[in-house]
Scaffold this motif. Structure first.
Motif, PDB file in Angstrom:
ATOM      1  N   ASP A   1      -3.557  10.892  -0.287  1.00 20.10           N
ATOM      2  CA  ASP A   1      -3.750   9.549   0.224  1.00 20.10           C
ATOM      3  C   ASP A   1      -3.098   8.512  -0.682  1.00 20.10           C
ATOM      4  O   ASP A   1      -1.905   8.262  -0.564  1.00 20.10           O
ATOM      5  CB  ASP A   1      -5.252   9.288   0.396  1.00 20.10           C
ATOM      6  CG  ASP A   1      -5.529   7.965   1.076  1.00 20.10           C
ATOM      7  OD1 ASP A   1      -4.577   7.388   1.631  1.00 20.10           O
ATOM      8  OD2 ASP A   1      -6.679   7.511   1.045  1.00 20.10           O
ATOM      9  N   SER A   2      -3.829   7.934  -1.607  1.00 21.45           N
ATOM     10  CA  SER A   2      -3.252   6.838  -2.370  1.00 21.45           C
ATOM     11  C   SER A   2      -3.645   6.910  -3.834  1.00 21.45           C
ATOM     12  O   SER A   2      -4.495   7.699  -4.225  1.00 21.45           O
ATOM     13  CB  SER A   2      -3.686   5.503  -1.778  1.00 21.45           C
ATOM     14  OG  SER A   2      -2.967   4.476  -2.402  1.00 21.45           O
ATOM     15  N   GLN A   3      -3.016   6.069  -4.634  1.00 16.02           N
ATOM     16  CA  GLN A   3      -3.332   6.020  -6.059  1.00 16.02           C
ATOM     17  C   GLN A   3      -3.278   4.584  -6.539  1.00 16.02           C
ATOM     18  O   GLN A   3      -2.705   3.718  -5.890  1.00 16.02           O
ATOM     19  CB  GLN A   3      -2.335   6.871  -6.837  1.00 16.02           C
ATOM     20  CG  GLN A   3      -0.889   6.479  -6.591  1.00 16.02           C
ATOM     21  CD  GLN A   3       0.093   7.268  -7.436  1.00 16.02           C
ATOM     22  OE1 GLN A   3       0.031   7.238  -8.644  1.00 16.02           O
ATOM     23  NE2 GLN A   3       1.000   7.972  -6.784  1.00 16.02           N
ATOM     24  N   ASN A   4      -3.896   4.340  -7.687  1.00 15.72           N
ATOM     25  CA  ASN A   4      -3.833   3.014  -8.279  1.00 15.72           C
ATOM     26  C   ASN A   4      -2.602   2.913  -9.165  1.00 15.72           C
ATOM     27  O   ASN A   4      -2.063   3.920  -9.617  1.00 15.72           O
ATOM     28  CB  ASN A   4      -5.095   2.747  -9.083  1.00 15.72           C
ATOM     29  CG  ASN A   4      -6.328   2.870  -8.218  1.00 15.72           C
ATOM     30  OD1 ASN A   4      -6.384   2.299  -7.136  1.00 15.72           O
ATOM     31  ND2 ASN A   4      -7.299   3.651  -8.662  1.00 15.72           N
TER      32      ASN A   4
ATOM     33  N   GLU B   1       0.967   4.237  -2.700  1.00 16.21           N
ATOM     34  CA  GLU B   1       0.729   5.624  -2.305  1.00 16.21           C
ATOM     35  C   GLU B   1       1.821   6.547  -2.818  1.00 16.21           C
ATOM     36  O   GLU B   1       1.553   7.636  -3.310  1.00 16.21           O
ATOM     37  CB  GLU B   1       0.695   5.746  -0.766  1.00 16.21           C
ATOM     38  CG  GLU B   1      -0.587   5.298  -0.127  1.00 16.21           C
ATOM     39  CD  GLU B   1      -0.452   5.176   1.384  1.00 16.21           C
ATOM     40  OE1 GLU B   1       0.527   5.716   1.954  1.00 16.21           O
ATOM     41  OE2 GLU B   1      -1.325   4.536   1.994  1.00 16.21           O
TER      42      GLU B   1
ATOM     43  N   GLN C   1       0.825  -1.201   0.000  1.00 17.08           N
ATOM     44  CA  GLN C   1       0.000   0.000   0.000  1.00 17.08           C
ATOM     45  C   GLN C   1       0.871   1.269   0.000  1.00 17.08           C
ATOM     46  O   GLN C   1       0.609   2.214  -0.724  1.00 17.08           O
ATOM     47  CB  GLN C   1      -0.942  -0.038   1.214  1.00 17.08           C
ATOM     48  CG  GLN C   1      -1.967   1.067   1.244  1.00 17.08           C
ATOM     49  CD  GLN C   1      -2.801   1.114  -0.026  1.00 17.08           C
ATOM     50  OE1 GLN C   1      -3.074   0.092  -0.649  1.00 17.08           O
ATOM     51  NE2 GLN C   1      -3.168   2.326  -0.453  1.00 17.08           N
ATOM     52  N   VAL C   2       1.938   1.232   0.810  1.00 18.91           N
ATOM     53  CA  VAL C   2       2.846   2.387   0.839  1.00 18.91           C
ATOM     54  C   VAL C   2       3.505   2.573  -0.528  1.00 18.91           C
ATOM     55  O   VAL C   2       3.644   3.696  -1.030  1.00 18.91           O
ATOM     56  CB  VAL C   2       3.922   2.193   1.931  1.00 18.91           C
ATOM     57  CG1 VAL C   2       4.877   3.373   1.950  1.00 18.91           C
ATOM     58  CG2 VAL C   2       3.276   2.000   3.283  1.00 18.91           C
TER      59      VAL C   2
ATOM     60  N   ARG D   1       5.317   2.893   8.587  1.00 16.23           N
ATOM     61  CA  ARG D   1       5.175   2.769   7.131  1.00 16.23           C
ATOM     62  C   ARG D   1       6.504   2.367   6.502  1.00 16.23           C
ATOM     63  O   ARG D   1       6.541   1.566   5.558  1.00 16.23           O
ATOM     64  CB  ARG D   1       4.691   4.082   6.526  1.00 16.23           C
ATOM     65  CG  ARG D   1       3.245   4.391   6.860  1.00 16.23           C
ATOM     66  CD  ARG D   1       2.895   5.800   6.467  1.00 16.23           C
ATOM     67  NE  ARG D   1       2.605   5.934   5.050  1.00 16.23           N
ATOM     68  CZ  ARG D   1       2.976   6.976   4.318  1.00 16.23           C
ATOM     69  NH1 ARG D   1       3.674   7.954   4.859  1.00 16.23           N
ATOM     70  NH2 ARG D   1       2.651   7.046   3.051  1.00 16.23           N
TER      71      ARG D   1
ATOM     72  N   ARG E   1       3.842  10.972  -6.766  1.00 15.96           N
ATOM     73  CA  ARG E   1       2.498  11.548  -6.696  1.00 15.96           C
ATOM     74  C   ARG E   1       2.310  12.634  -7.745  1.00 15.96           C
ATOM     75  O   ARG E   1       1.306  12.655  -8.467  1.00 15.96           O
ATOM     76  CB  ARG E   1       2.254  12.158  -5.314  1.00 15.96           C
ATOM     77  CG  ARG E   1       2.110  11.135  -4.187  1.00 15.96           C
ATOM     78  CD  ARG E   1       1.734  11.874  -2.904  1.00 15.96           C
ATOM     79  NE  ARG E   1       1.880  11.050  -1.709  1.00 15.96           N
ATOM     80  CZ  ARG E   1       0.873  10.385  -1.139  1.00 15.96           C
ATOM     81  NH1 ARG E   1      -0.331  10.426  -1.657  1.00 15.96           N
ATOM     82  NH2 ARG E   1       1.093   9.676  -0.045  1.00 15.96           N
TER      83      ARG E   1
END
Lengths: 183, 483
Positions: free
Chosen positions: B141-144, A62, A58-59, A159, B80
């Motif tokens: 937050d997050s991304q695919n 992100e 997940q990190v 994390r 990001r």
């Protein structure tokens, strides 16, 4: 071409054809793939990722590591990935059956990481790389993965530790029915 | 089926210039007035996103050689910002602009006074709000992990509805009116507006809403991406070319009878080319080979568009007349880029060549040639034609038009040539088993930063000019503004 219903119908067909021909048949072939032993009775591969590694994935998503790193080793005739030392055999579909969002990637600003766990050094060295990559490297530092310990040194936080566990879990160095390791 | 013929609408402005000598304001026709507010809304949003994207592109380009640049907090880390920049460019700039352009083309071709313009504007509002929210999630937050699917899946329903309101519904509504003429441009718009929502919906379902584990989502994603690039962006821009080229040259298309074949073969084959971008990946070999075959088949639509466009430009000193017409200068530039981009797609789907360039900057250069060199340049050209007709004002400054064209054209040539060259040399060095660390050329990052700055200058020039015009009070009468 005046009949617009005909145009719409035709365009619908042009979407439906590759959807069926590629995606549904791809699904039929890949959907049933599961873990398998290299030979009768052996352990099942790919190995299950430890829980911490799943958080680390997940990190990885992100922070967008996929912008610079791929996770796929091409066969010897198709690029020099194996000669670069990124893998001992080509990646096969079965290697990914446990992964919920494959980060295959399509750009290599940095090295491929599909088999990084097999060549990774100690946790401390991976941590050192993430907090201060080599001089001249275009890889950024990730200060948010670290916090200062009492003695003033940088220690990976939750994390950071998860990401390191994830990186170490990236391995494709086992035999698989589709890609046997040369002895 | 009918040939586009030059019509009684006002001709283009001739040489790039702010205001023709017989300085009256252009009239706003009733047809144009009926779509003016949604089209202006889409162009203005597109322009704002373009500026955001250009600034982000400078930052990410600089970060590639100075990784410490703006690295203070995690939200502005390369991974990001790179995703955000891409999404701003494709969903913010290119898609907004093409939705607006398609609306205007439909109204203009059909001589149709559009009654419910607010529905399209509403769609546009939803689109832009959803995009903003999605980008905030990627930032914070997050991304695919898939290019152009990075936004959280919650954005998808909003995008889908917005697109239906702003693009598919108008296309179908225009197309269903009884009419004696159906233009080539209308086929392309109808096709593009239908393909995108369907493909987007299926992709979202298969990749993000009901995902399967393993490599299948990568295949679905490649299918989505090629559809997005060729059949949404590419086909919409082709619609504009099929309109502007014959109209502004005051002539008919060479090889008009071939257009039907060109249209169907593009739609038929482009959807299969996805796996050609995954050569050497863990996907089954037969799937990869299907993609290669489909890429080679793109030779047919490429040949036909080349006959149509270059044949037309080659007659009656078409090239020089195009060069002296603001709109056509951008369009002609775009056509050269389109031809090169498709040709590269065909040639570099050959396994041995693809093996060299895959994963290098070559691939980004190829994509930029299509999405910027062709699509964006055509949109710019179209904007120079359309905005005066919507606002009843002239372009405030001819100098800025020149600055826009030259900086963007130079930046594109520099950036694409750099990506292709450095991508190829890196791939060749890797193939010769040089260690990875020794293959990256630091000059590549310098060149792309310089080009990113040049793009920003060009876009700023365009924006100053366009916003000057959009905010000038529009007049619908001849005695309009002379100031």
């Amino acid at each position: 071409m005046k009949n617009l219903n005909l145009i719409l119908a035709g365009v619908f067909f042009t979407v439906a054809a590759p959807f069926g021909g590629l995606l549904l048949s791809g699904h039929a072939q890949l959907g049933s793939l599961g873990r398998a032993p290299a030979e009768e009775g052996g352990p099942l591969f790919p190995a299950k990722e430890p829980g911490l590694a799943i958080q680390g994935r997940q990190v990885y998503l992100e922070l967008g590591c996929v912008a610079c790193h791929t996770q796929q080793v091409r066969p010897a005739g198709q690029g020099s990935d194996i000669a670069q030392g990124w893998g001992v055999r080509p990646s096969v579909a079965r290697d990914y059956v446990l992964q919920s969002q494959v980060a295959l990637g399509n750009r290599r600003v940095g090295p491929d990481l599909a088999n990084y766990g097999a060549r990774a050094k100690t946790d401390a060295e991976i941590a050192a790389h993430l907090s201060a990559p080599a001089v001249g490297s275009s890889m950024p530092t990730f200060p948010s993965l670290f916090s200062k310990a009492k003695d003033g040194s940088l220690q990976p936080n939750e994390r950071g530790a998860a990401l390191i566990a994830y990186l170490k879990s990236l391995r494709q160095d086992y035999s698989s029915p589709e890609a046997k390791l040369k002895q | 089926m009918s040939q586009e013929t030059p019509q009684s609408r006002p001709q283009g402005q001739g040489r790039p210039q702010g205001r023709p000598a017989d300085a009256g304001s252009p009239r706003v026709s009733r047809v144009d007035a009926s779509v003016a507010s949604p089209v202006k809304f889409f162009f203005a949003s597109a322009l704002l996103w373009l500026l955001v994207s250009s600034v982000l592109a400078v930052i990410t380009a600089v970060k590639l050689h100075l990784p410490g640049f703006l690295n203070g907090c995690e939200f502005v880390t390369f991974g990001r910002l790179d995703a955000i920049q891409r999404n701003v460019f494709f969903y913010g700039w290119a898609s907004n602009a093409l939705i607006g352009l398609n609306l205007w083309l439909l109204a203009s071709l059909g001589r149709f006074e559009f009654r419910n313009g607010w529905i399209a504007t509403l769609g546009g509002l939803i689109w832009n709000l959803a995009l903003t929210a999605g980008l905030a999630v990627v930032l914070l937050d997050s991304q695919n992990a898939f290019e152009l699917l990075e936004l959280p899946r919650g954005v998808a329903p909003a995008f889908f509805v917005a697109f239906l309101l702003a693009a598919l519904w108008p296309a179908v509504a225009f197309a269903r009116r009884p009419t004696s003429q159906v233009f080539v441009s209308q086929w392309y718009i109808l096709g593009a507006s239908f393909v995108l929502p369907v493909v987007y919906l299926l992709t979202q379902l298969m990749v993000l809403w009901c995902p399967t584990n393993g490599v299948l989502p990568a295949l679905v994603h490649s299918w989505f991406l090629q559809n997005f690039l060729f059949l949404w962006l590419g086909a919409s821009a082709l619609a504009a070319v099929y309109y502007f080229l014959p109209k502004e040259l005051g002539t008919t298309l060479t090889g008009y009878y071939l257009t039907t074949v060109g249209f169907w073969t593009l739609f038929l084959f482009a959807g299969w080319t996805g796996p050609a971008t995954l050569l050497g990946s863990p996907l089954p070999l037969w799937i990869q080979s299907t993609g290669v075959v489909a890429s080679v088949m793109l030779l047919i639509p490429l040949t036909i568009t080349s006959i149509n466009f270059f044949g037309t430009l080659a007659r009656d000193s078409g090239w020089s007349r195009a060069w002296n017409n603001t709109t056509l200068r951008f369009v002609a530039f775009g056509l050269v880029a389109y031809t090169l981009a498709i040709a590269l797609q065909i040639v570099f789907s050959a396994r041995s060549l693809n093996a060299v360039v895959r994963f290098t900057s070559f691939i980004s250069g190829q994509q930029q040639l299509l999405t910027y060199g062709f699509v964006s340049m055509v949109v710019f050209g179209a904007a120079y034609f359309i905005l005066p007709r919507l606002t009843g004002a002239f372009w405030p400054s001819a100098k800025l038009v020149h600055l826009h064209f030259w900086s963007c054209a130079l930046a594109l040539v520099g950036s694409v040539a750099g990506s292709l060259y450095f991508g190829w040399t890196q791939g060749a060095a890797l193939a010769a088993a040089k260690p990875f660390a020794a293959t990256a050329n630091p000059q590549a990052a310098l060149l792309s930063s310089a080009c990113a700055v040049l793009f920003l200058i060009g876009h700023a020039a365009f924006a100053v000019n366009a916003f000057g015009m959009l905010t000038s009070c529009s007049s619908t009468t001849d005695e309009g503004r002379h100031a």
